[in-house]
Scaffold this motif. Structure first.
Motif, PDB file in Angstrom:
ATOM      1  N   LEU A  93     -61.774  64.918  11.279  1.00 43.18           N
ATOM      2  CA  LEU A  93     -60.540  65.439  10.694  1.00 43.18           C
ATOM      3  C   LEU A  93     -59.497  65.735  11.762  1.00 43.18           C
ATOM      4  CD1 LEU A  93     -58.838  66.451   8.326  1.00 43.18           C
ATOM      5  CD2 LEU A  93     -60.072  68.629   8.489  1.00 43.18           C
ATOM      6  N   GLU A  94     -59.917  66.367  12.858  1.00 46.66           N
ATOM      7  CA  GLU A  94     -58.939  66.721  13.885  1.00 46.66           C
ATOM      8  C   GLU A  94     -58.311  65.489  14.537  1.00 46.66           C
ATOM      9  OE1 GLU A  94     -62.993  67.258  15.970  1.00 46.66           O
ATOM     10  OE2 GLU A  94     -62.183  67.422  13.944  1.00 46.66           O
ATOM     11  N   TRP A  95     -59.030  64.359  14.568  1.00 44.36           N
ATOM     12  CA  TRP A  95     -58.444  63.119  15.099  1.00 44.36           C
ATOM     13  C   TRP A  95     -57.360  62.601  14.163  1.00 44.36           C
ATOM     14  CZ3 TRP A  95     -63.595  60.058  16.161  1.00 44.36           C
ATOM     15  CH2 TRP A  95     -64.363  60.762  17.093  1.00 44.36           C
ATOM     16  N   ALA A  96     -57.617  62.688  12.856  1.00 43.88           N
ATOM     17  CA  ALA A  96     -56.618  62.246  11.873  1.00 43.88           C
ATOM     18  C   ALA A  96     -55.387  63.150  11.916  1.00 43.88           C
ATOM     19  CB  ALA A  96     -57.228  62.209  10.479  1.00 43.88           C
ATOM     20  N   VAL A  97     -55.593  64.454  12.086  1.00 43.54           N
ATOM     21  CA  VAL A  97     -54.466  65.378  12.229  1.00 43.54           C
ATOM     22  C   VAL A  97     -53.688  65.037  13.501  1.00 43.54           C
ATOM     23  CG1 VAL A  97     -53.799  67.794  12.580  1.00 43.54           C
ATOM     24  CG2 VAL A  97     -55.540  67.221  10.875  1.00 43.54           C
ATOM     25  N   GLN A  98     -54.390  64.720  14.582  1.00 48.29           N
ATOM     26  CA  GLN A  98     -53.728  64.328  15.830  1.00 48.29           C
ATOM     27  C   GLN A  98     -52.908  63.060  15.630  1.00 48.29           C
ATOM     28  OE1 GLN A  98     -53.621  66.069  18.851  1.00 48.29           O
ATOM     29  NE2 GLN A  98     -51.984  64.594  19.194  1.00 48.29           N
ATOM     30  N   SER A  99     -53.405  62.148  14.834  1.00 47.83           N
ATOM     31  CA  SER A  99     -52.659  60.928  14.541  1.00 47.83           C
ATOM     32  C   SER A  99     -51.332  61.261  13.864  1.00 47.83           C
ATOM     33  CB  SER A  99     -53.500  60.006  13.646  1.00 47.83           C
ATOM     34  OG  SER A  99     -52.846  58.792  13.437  1.00 47.83           O
ATOM     35  N   LEU A 100     -51.344  62.229  12.952  1.00 46.92           N
ATOM     36  CA  LEU A 100     -50.101  62.648  12.314  1.00 46.92           C
ATOM     37  C   LEU A 100     -49.173  63.353  13.307  1.00 46.92           C
ATOM     38  CD1 LEU A 100     -51.493  63.882   8.882  1.00 46.92           C
ATOM     39  CD2 LEU A 100     -50.123  61.834   9.327  1.00 46.92           C
TER      40      LEU A 100
END
Length: 119
Positions: A93-100
Motif C-alpha cells: 500500500l505504501e508503494w502505491a501511495v508513494q506512486s501518487l
C-alpha cells in the motif's frame, strides 16, 4: 488450490500494517485520500471475486487491492463503483501511495504491470 477473494477483515489487516510502515509524507497523503474499503467492479478480471477493494480516491484515480495478484494498484475510473483499468502490480500500500505522491510532486507514477496479453 482454490482462489478465494480477500475479506474485508483481511484488507483492513493489510491497511493497518501499511499505515505503520508509511513515512510522514505518505501518511499525510493517505489521510487525505483514504476511504472505508468498498468493493468496486472491474470487468473482466474482477467478476469472479465480485469486484476489488478500493481503499482511496484521488481525483479520477482509485487505489485498490488486486487480490488475484496480491498487491495494490492505482487505476483511472470514470464512473463511481467501476475500476476502468486492470493492473497486476504486487505493490505494498505504501508503494502505491508513494506512486501518487510522485504523480503530484513530479508528474510521474511508478511502472505498472499489465494484465495477460493474448498471443
Amino acid at each position: 488450490m482454490d482462489w478465494q477473494p480477500i475479506t474485508e477483515s483481511q484488507i483492513w489487516d493489510k491497511i493497518l500494517q501499511a499505515e505503520a510502515r508509511m513515512n510522514p509524507e505518505q501518511s499525510r497523503l493517505w489521510s487525505a485520500i483514504k476511504i472505508l474499503p468498498q468493493k468496486w467492479q472491474q470487468t473482466p478480471y474482477g467478476t469472479e471475486g465480485n469486484g476489488f477493494w478500493v481503499v482511496a480516491i484521488l481525483g479520477e484515480l482509485v487505489l485498490w487491492f488486486n487480490d488475484i495478484e496480491d498487491g495494490f494498484n492505482v487505476s483511472h475510473y470514470k464512473k463511481h463503483g467501476e475500476i476502468e483499468e486492470y493492473w497486476c502490480n504486487q505493490d505494498e500500500l505504501e508503494w502505491a501511495v508513494q506512486s501518487l505522491l510522485n504523480l503530484i510532486q513530479q508528474g510521474y507514477t511508478l511502472p505498472k504491470c499489465s494484465p495477460p496479453i493474448a498471443g
